[in-house]
Design a protein around this motif. Sequence first.
Motif, PDB file in Angstrom:
ATOM      1  N   GLU A 262       0.838  -1.205   0.000  1.00 44.10           N
ATOM      2  CA  GLU A 262       0.000   0.000   0.000  1.00 44.10           C
ATOM      3  C   GLU A 262       0.874   1.257   0.000  1.00 44.10           C
ATOM      4  N   MET A 263       1.974   1.218   0.733  1.00 46.84           N
ATOM      5  CA  MET A 263       2.878   2.371   0.774  1.00 46.84           C
ATOM      6  C   MET A 263       3.524   2.619  -0.583  1.00 46.84           C
ATOM      7  N   LYS A 264       3.877   1.559  -1.282  1.00 45.62           N
ATOM      8  CA  LYS A 264       4.461   1.718  -2.612  1.00 45.62           C
ATOM      9  C   LYS A 264       3.484   2.448  -3.532  1.00 45.62           C
ATOM     10  N   GLY A 265       2.223   2.075  -3.464  1.00 47.80           N
ATOM     11  CA  GLY A 265       1.230   2.739  -4.289  1.00 47.80           C
ATOM     12  C   GLY A 265       1.098   4.222  -3.964  1.00 47.80           C
ATOM     13  N   LEU A 266       1.183   4.543  -2.682  1.00 56.28           N
ATOM     14  CA  LEU A 266       1.074   5.942  -2.263  1.00 56.28           C
ATOM     15  C   LEU A 266       2.326   6.737  -2.651  1.00 56.28           C
ATOM     16  N   LEU A 267       3.492   6.121  -2.540  1.00 57.03           N
ATOM     17  CA  LEU A 267       4.717   6.781  -2.978  1.00 57.03           C
ATOM     18  C   LEU A 267       4.686   7.046  -4.484  1.00 57.03           C
ATOM     19  N   ASP A 268       4.206   6.075  -5.249  1.00 57.86           N
ATOM     20  CA  ASP A 268       4.093   6.247  -6.698  1.00 57.86           C
ATOM     21  C   ASP A 268       3.091   7.371  -7.016  1.00 57.86           C
ATOM     22  N   LEU A 269       2.020   7.424  -6.254  1.00 55.64           N
ATOM     23  CA  LEU A 269       0.980   8.426  -6.494  1.00 55.64           C
ATOM     24  C   LEU A 269       1.460   9.838  -6.217  1.00 55.64           C
ATOM     25  N   TYR A 270       2.161  10.028  -5.092  1.00 56.19           N
ATOM     26  CA  TYR A 270       2.498  11.393  -4.673  1.00 56.19           C
ATOM     27  C   TYR A 270       3.906  11.823  -5.063  1.00 56.19           C
ATOM     28  N   LEU A 271       4.824  10.866  -5.242  1.00 57.99           N
ATOM     29  CA  LEU A 271       6.202  11.237  -5.594  1.00 57.99           C
ATOM     30  C   LEU A 271       6.598  10.814  -6.987  1.00 57.99           C
ATOM     31  N   GLY A 272       5.816   9.927  -7.601  1.00 62.29           N
ATOM     32  CA  GLY A 272       6.087   9.522  -8.975  1.00 62.29           C
ATOM     33  C   GLY A 272       7.224   8.519  -9.091  1.00 62.29           C
TER      34      GLY A 272
END
Length: 272
Positions: A262-272
């Motif tokens: 879940e954290m990977k998805g959020l990092l991809d979403l907000y930091l690209g």
Amino acid sequence: MTRAELFSQIQQKSSFLCVGLDPDLEKIPSHLKAESDPIFSFCREIIEQTADFAVAYKPNIAFFEALGPKGWESLQKVQEIIPKDIFTIADAKRGDIGNTSKLYAKAFFETMDFDSITVAPYMGKDSVTPFLEFENKWVILLALTSNMGSLDFQVIEDKEGKPLFLSVLEKSQAWGSPENLMFVVGATRGELIGEVRKAVPEHFFLVPGVGAQGGSLSEVAKYGMNSTCGLLVNSSRGIIYASGEKDFAKAARKEAEKLQIEMKGLLDLYLG
């Protein structure tokens, strides 16, 4: 550990997971209690199974010191087996003045070599700055916590309408920098995380309350993430007590991996 090194770990693991080590003798699996040091054995297996997903470990000092000298020995052993590239947090919530704070800092930063320690700010600047004198070590200052009692003081407003937690954030920025000062910001105060981030845009947050306490990881990331992530989200009971049987460490690994995904998805979403 430097800020750059911590962010590098977050990027490498696609994770901002902190695993809280709260080894309760009444909760750990019964088969471990026959070991010479059950607390250490429990923590060792948790670390071995979750180190792929965690960028930080947070031993709760109370669970060790309650056992007296043997507990302190267990804590030292636990600290020594945590991989050196993983950030370590002594969750001790110390807060005293002058030489007392200096000696607390020496104990946790030099004797036990933790990267950071949680500190209570109620006594003000001279209770915090002794911890900030150590190179590449961090103070994690209590700001807005997730317990019910936090409402007793932390949200009290001054005559200008400013809550106490914002005064703590503003005042303490003069004591340290984003390179050595973090803040505890509870996940269950999701509606206020954005206010905290506006007050301290560059600092890291240690965020308890995700998992067993009901905090939302997506809400925390939405309101709290910055350009270098700026978050260490802690889960303790939800990971380490995922099972009370012999498979406890594997169960902990599964829970840690779920959070990391879940954290990977959020990092991809907000930091690209």
